[in-house]
Design a protein around this motif. Structure first.
Motif, PDB file in Angstrom:
ATOM      1  N   PRO A 177      27.297 -79.767  56.887  1.00 23.91           N
ATOM      2  CA  PRO A 177      26.277 -80.637  56.285  1.00 23.91           C
ATOM      3  C   PRO A 177      26.685 -82.105  56.284  1.00 23.91           C
ATOM      4  O   PRO A 177      25.851 -82.974  56.552  1.00 23.91           O
ATOM      5  N   TYR A 404      19.586 -75.734  54.910  1.00 26.64           N
ATOM      6  CA  TYR A 404      20.534 -75.938  53.822  1.00 26.64           C
ATOM      7  C   TYR A 404      19.895 -75.605  52.486  1.00 26.64           C
ATOM      8  O   TYR A 404      20.524 -75.034  51.604  1.00 26.64           O
ATOM      9  N   ASN A 406      17.641 -73.457  51.824  1.00 30.00           N
ATOM     10  CA  ASN A 406      17.536 -72.018  51.627  1.00 30.00           C
ATOM     11  C   ASN A 406      18.895 -71.350  51.449  1.00 30.00           C
ATOM     12  O   ASN A 406      18.987 -70.325  50.776  1.00 30.00           O
ATOM     13  N   VAL A 407      19.920 -71.915  52.063  1.00 31.22           N
ATOM     14  CA  VAL A 407      21.229 -71.268  51.988  1.00 31.22           C
ATOM     15  C   VAL A 407      21.989 -71.706  50.744  1.00 31.22           C
ATOM     16  O   VAL A 407      22.524 -70.889  50.009  1.00 31.22           O
ATOM     17  N   ASP A 408      22.043 -72.995  50.528  1.00 31.67           N
ATOM     18  CA  ASP A 408      22.803 -73.492  49.391  1.00 31.67           C
ATOM     19  C   ASP A 408      22.248 -74.845  48.954  1.00 31.67           C
ATOM     20  O   ASP A 408      22.344 -75.832  49.677  1.00 31.67           O
ATOM     21  N   ASP A 411      24.703 -77.814  49.021  1.00 32.71           N
ATOM     22  CA  ASP A 411      24.944 -78.405  50.331  1.00 32.71           C
ATOM     23  C   ASP A 411      23.762 -79.266  50.762  1.00 32.71           C
ATOM     24  O   ASP A 411      23.932 -80.279  51.431  1.00 32.71           O
ATOM     25  N   ARG A 445      32.904 -76.188  40.860  1.00 32.05           N
ATOM     26  CA  ARG A 445      32.365 -74.838  40.872  1.00 32.05           C
ATOM     27  C   ARG A 445      33.382 -73.828  40.383  1.00 32.05           C
ATOM     28  O   ARG A 445      33.024 -72.801  39.829  1.00 32.05           O
TER      29      ARG A 445
ATOM     30  N   PHE B 556      29.849 -69.241  47.212  1.00 30.61           N
ATOM     31  CA  PHE B 556      29.887 -69.546  48.637  1.00 30.61           C
ATOM     32  C   PHE B 556      29.204 -70.878  48.876  1.00 30.61           C
ATOM     33  O   PHE B 556      28.499 -71.393  48.008  1.00 30.61           O
ATOM     34  N   ASP B 557      29.414 -71.429  50.049  1.00 30.62           N
ATOM     35  CA  ASP B 557      28.626 -72.593  50.447  1.00 30.62           C
ATOM     36  C   ASP B 557      28.109 -72.363  51.860  1.00 30.62           C
ATOM     37  O   ASP B 557      28.262 -71.279  52.417  1.00 30.62           O
ATOM     38  N   TYR B 558      27.492 -73.379  52.416  1.00 28.11           N
ATOM     39  CA  TYR B 558      26.847 -73.205  53.712  1.00 28.11           C
ATOM     40  C   TYR B 558      27.846 -72.781  54.772  1.00 28.11           C
ATOM     41  O   TYR B 558      27.580 -71.876  55.573  1.00 28.11           O
ATOM     42  N   THR B 559      29.025 -73.427  54.771  1.00 29.45           N
ATOM     43  CA  THR B 559      30.044 -73.099  55.768  1.00 29.45           C
ATOM     44  C   THR B 559      30.445 -71.636  55.665  1.00 29.45           C
ATOM     45  O   THR B 559      30.602 -70.948  56.685  1.00 29.45           O
ATOM     46  N   VAL B 561      28.686 -69.089  54.445  1.00 29.10           N
ATOM     47  CA  VAL B 561      27.612 -68.205  54.892  1.00 29.10           C
ATOM     48  C   VAL B 561      27.509 -68.213  56.411  1.00 29.10           C
ATOM     49  O   VAL B 561      27.362 -67.163  57.041  1.00 29.10           O
ATOM     50  N   ALA B 590      20.763 -66.016  51.479  1.00 32.73           N
ATOM     51  CA  ALA B 590      21.386 -67.052  52.305  1.00 32.73           C
ATOM     52  C   ALA B 590      21.772 -66.497  53.671  1.00 32.73           C
ATOM     53  O   ALA B 590      21.528 -67.124  54.700  1.00 32.73           O
TER      54      ALA B 590
END
Lengths: 630, 630
Positions: A177, A404, A406-408, A411, A445, B556-559, B561, B590
């Protein structure tokens, strides 16, 4: 005696020598990837397709070079050199096999900043073509390329320094990202810099913090000075280029060679421009000045190095990051690996050496993504269109935003804020912000993440209960920790563990409180608690053991270990046994030392089953010997 | 209609109102801890012991106040005010019940820096006692306390700002080694500042970066100007004080009240000094000037605030950190909790309000640790001895070094480097360095930590094999991930997983390669591999399933996933089934989104056993229907 010694020394020396030789050879191979792939190169199979794509790439590189040289505020001819030298050096040192190194939009824009600041374009400079310079160019142009070469030189030195410091291993901090946002932001900057040409406006060179907004403010203030024919030509060019790009993609799948489309486009564009006969005549006709052969090397002006440090850092970081993202992308696709550190060396040398040959800063750009194959167009607004359309691949990263999101979500916010920082300030500021932000988010986190495996607890507890049931009602709880135990999550670990034990006890005790208590005192008279809660222990009526499975405890620090000792002490005061299973040797030593538990060696066990066995045994023992061991 | 609406609105309003009232009451209770404990205060039980220890503390506070006022380069009388006001305010707002707030060595030294810089001590100032000031003190002294009060005011404002920003929750970044090193370093600074008095030397005020070393350089250069009687008196005082301290500790255990020892010491010291009749007469005799009552409040000089920003930050951070460490220590010992944010408020107010009453910056210091109960001594070198011995508790933290070395070498190096930074620069620089260092170390440790649970793999694999054995030889591997999956460890996770699978395959395949292959092709004709390795798959002769237990994947984060999706793709290309068990809903969503797997819903399972069941079922199905599902 000395003879023997000498002999021994000789042997050792030879060993060291041979070791050094092998080592050095290995090192060379690692540092010169060309030695690895060149001897295995299959001439028969690959020569013809590689030559064809080489020529295609050359056409593309040359046209890109012209456009990006103008973007760098230097004479177009230097774009040709900038396309040639870095490509050769990268071929020797680089590891990205599908990466073409040459002029690059983002680094060009950054070095333009230095050029315009140190050698500003005054009207007299622009009109007088004195041709007194080295390559038949004016002093003004030579001064400008001097600045650009200095940026390239210092940027390369910085990259090589980062190679020496092995900072390539820190690239895991550059998440997708952040890179995506930074390159998109930088591409937005490049587009903004071309707006004046696209609209045919005359505009002073604007840069610095928030310069992005000043440019658009200027455009809207002077909206009346937009030249309609320039605007139309820009739109037409963009439409044609995008269409041709799409066609290219289509053709690429059907036939392997896309050269014809390119040539057609170049010829068409040239004819169109010739017939349209527009007023600006800046582009290709100047290229006629190119001297034969390569120019004699000249060191970049060292006295201005201190003034271009900011831009050099920008070129070094932005160029490296953007190139690495491309190299890793192609490496992933074609299943080979790229060494982060080696890339620092390759790009550093691709910047330092060419800077002696009047080259602008370089970076890697994949043929597909940056810059179209086109040009031959003679007006700046067509060149600007080419630059803009060439950035399509980067600008299209806006689409990633949805992914991004949708995933996190975090990010996503990092992307947006990094983009905003890049827009407001510069690409390297945005990059730095993004990295700091990413680290801060992970740090923040951690203290909230769960530290214990509760499902394991329930499943395993059941198992143990059924096993032990016949003998006593002593509860054995097996909890596994699935995190490193460091200052970030030590507090949470302590709270989680205490909560789990208390919740379990609260759940288990009420229904059969009295029964258990009676049974317990019968069976386990050693646990010095009576049923009426006169003792200070919270769980006086049931002796409980907790086994902490440390298999998932990957690493620890002092805070983590002292928390573990704290837990042990807390449990001890509550008359709960606390056993540690699967500890590493270092953890064992640290816990023993930190808690002064050198004597309490029976809290460490090789495995969970060993710990259960020990509890079992201890139970039986205590039943017979009435000896409580906490 | 409007009536109904108004009624409704009224109800809502009342609800909001009552909610707000309860909320506000709650908030007040949280912000004014005195309201919590004062009503429950047991007069009968606690009044007498508390009064006794209060008087003891008062004696200690007053004598400390005198010493630390001199350390702050202000007139000793202000030390008395500085002992009184902050203690009252902290009692109202603070949560540390065993913490005495007042003058503090470290903050005194920091504010001395501002005082000496802005109002330097010239010889004429020192000699003329014009007594023209407000409290019967010279203008010079009033200017000095003005600067100290300004530091206190701004430091308090910074602390309150940190309370408003809720930065107290970030205190988990301050690990024990960093705090220990910083306070030890600051204590070393204080000792250094007292060296000139201990040796009876005249020395200019030295501060700034590396000032520590300049002071000792100066001492060694002028080693001849050391006054022997001063040195002897210092040594004698230190020995007496340390002995008395030890005696105190001894007596404390036997009798509850240690007051007599203190009084004896004060009287003895006074007599000794009186008879010794030394040249300096600076100490207690000046205290005679104290006016009756409290001084009328006066705002600190606001125009110098901008010049004391550095010192104010130092006072705010160092004071807060040192106090918090003490408060948390006593809270842990006596089992109550301290709110990090509330402490910011309490210390902020304890600095801001007293700054209007000519107070020097304050912080918390536990009676036991900082400052001895002594004094009454009239010479500076005795006062200096008192200050130095009072810091014993902090200096003794050098002993921690051994502990850190044994528990964690990295924390040891953080301690050492933070100490060095504190010594070379200042306490707040050291603190900042320590925090950055701690974070950098965690970030750097992550990419090296193991990510998978191998023991689980082996144990569970065995179990599954025996279950399935009868039906087919399909291998099921269960691997659990025991970490958050973020950019820090995503690469390692990918490599670990691939290595594990490949190693397992390498271990399992060779011995019964042909047998398996025959059986496999018979049973599982769908896996489109033959035994001779013509197909590109690395494991063509055995269909393998991998179940990843995500119970330990805390966040988790984007990386992370996208790495998971990458693993899925890699396995797919190797014809290995990849199933995910125990995924959270957000992780499921995700992964589906990132990998475009909206249709592939059968890779997620509620538990490991569900996943095994599905493989089982699928196996049976494929046996009958010859339908391969990857």
């Amino acid at each position: 005696m000395t003879g023997v010694k000498r002999k021994k020394n000789n042997v050792v020396w030879r060993k060291i020598n041979s070791f050094h030789c092998a080592d050095f050879k290995q090192w060379c191979l690692r540092r010169l990837p060309i030695l690895e792939w060149a001897p295995c190169y299959n001439l028969k199979e690959n020569l013809i397709p590689d030559t064809v794509s080489g020529i295609m790439l050359a056409v593309q590189q040359v046209t890109q070079g012209l456009a990006f040289a103008i973007l760098s505020s230097v004479h177009p001819v230097f774009g040709l050199y900038g396309s040639l030298f870095p490509a050769i050096i990268y071929a020797i040192f680089g590891m990205g096999r599908h990466v073409a190194t040459g002029t690059f939009a983002l680094t060009s824009l950054i070095s333009a900043n230095a050029v315009e600041r140190l050698v500003p374009q005054t009207s007299q400079n622009f009109t007088t073509y004195s041709n007194s310079g080295v390559l038949g160019l004016s002093d003004f142009e030579m001064q400008r390329i001097g600045v650009a070469a200095a940026v390239s030189f210092l940027g390369g030195i910085i990259q090589i320094a980062m190679f020496v410091l092995q900072l390539g291993s820190a690239t895991f901090l550059l998440t997708e990202p952040v890179i995506s946002a930074m390159t998109t932001g930088a591409a937005t900057h490049v587009v903004t810099s071309q707006v004046k040409y696209l609209l045919g406006m005359k505009m002073p060179y604007i840069s610095g913090p928030l310069g992005f907004f000043y440019i658009y403010a200027y455009v809207f203030e002077n909206i009346k000075s937009v030249q309609l024919e320039a605007l139309l030509l820009s739109l037409l060019s963009i439409v044609v280029l995008v269409l041709v790009k799409e066609l290219n993609e289509q053709f690429k799948r059907k036939i392997k060679v896309v050269l014809p489309v390119d040539l057609v486009l170049i010829i068409a564009a040239s004819f169109a421009c010739y017939f349209a006969n527009m007023e600006y005549t800046y582009g290709l006709d100047v290229v006629g000045h190119i001297p034969d052969g390569i120019p004699s090397p000249k060191a970049p002006s060292m006295n201005i190095l201190s003034e271009v440090v900011t831009e050099a850092f920008g070129v070094a970081l932005v160029g490296y990051v953007a190139s690495l993202a491309l190299a890793q992308g192609s490496a992933k696709k074609f299943k080979y690996s790229v060494d982060d550190n080696q890339e620092f060396l390759a790009h550093g040398l691709s910047n330092v050496i060419p800077s002696f040959f009047f080259c602008i800063p370089s970076a890697a750009a994949m043929g597909r993504t940056a810059g179209l194959y086109s040009t031959g167009s003679k007006t700046q607004c067509v060149l600007a269109s080419i630059i803009v359309v060439g950035l399509k691949g980067m600008l299209i990263q806006f689409r990633d935003l949805k992914k991004y999101w949708n995933v996190d979500k975090i990010d996503w916010s990092i992307w947006v804020s990094t983009y905003i920082f890049t827009i407001c300030f510069a690409a390297n500021v945005g990059l730095l912000f993004g990295v700091v932000c990413t680290i801060a988010v992970v740090i923040a986190r951690f203290p909230r993440a769960k530290t214990l495996n509760l499902t394991n607890l329930n499943e395993m507890e059941y198992k143990v209960k059924t096993e032990v049931e016949g003998e006593s009602l002593q509860q054995v709880k097996i909890i596994s920790i699935n995190n490193p135990l460091v200052f970030l999550n030590a507090k949470k670990f302590h709270a989680d563990l205490m909560n789990t034990i208390q919740k379990e006890n609260a759940n288990n005790q009420p229904p059969d409180d009295i029964n258990k208590c009676e049974q317990n005192t019968l069976l386990n008279s050693t646990s010095n608690g009576t049923c009426n809660g006169e003792t200070p222990q919270p769980y006086p009526n049931e002796k409980c053991s907790v086994i902490l499975d440390c298999i998932g405890l990957t690493f620890f620090d002092y805070t983590g270990v002292s928390t573990l000792v704290q837990v042990y002490m807390d449990f001890k005061s509550q008359n709960i046994d606390f056993l540690l299973a699967n500890c590493t040797a270092s953890l064992k030593k640290a816990v023993q030392y930190c808690g002064h538990l050198e004597s309490d060696k029976h809290i460490f066990f090789e495995s969970v089953s060993a710990a259960i066995g020990a509890i079992h045994l201890n139970k039986n023992l205590s039943k017979f010997s009435d000896h409580s061991e906490v």
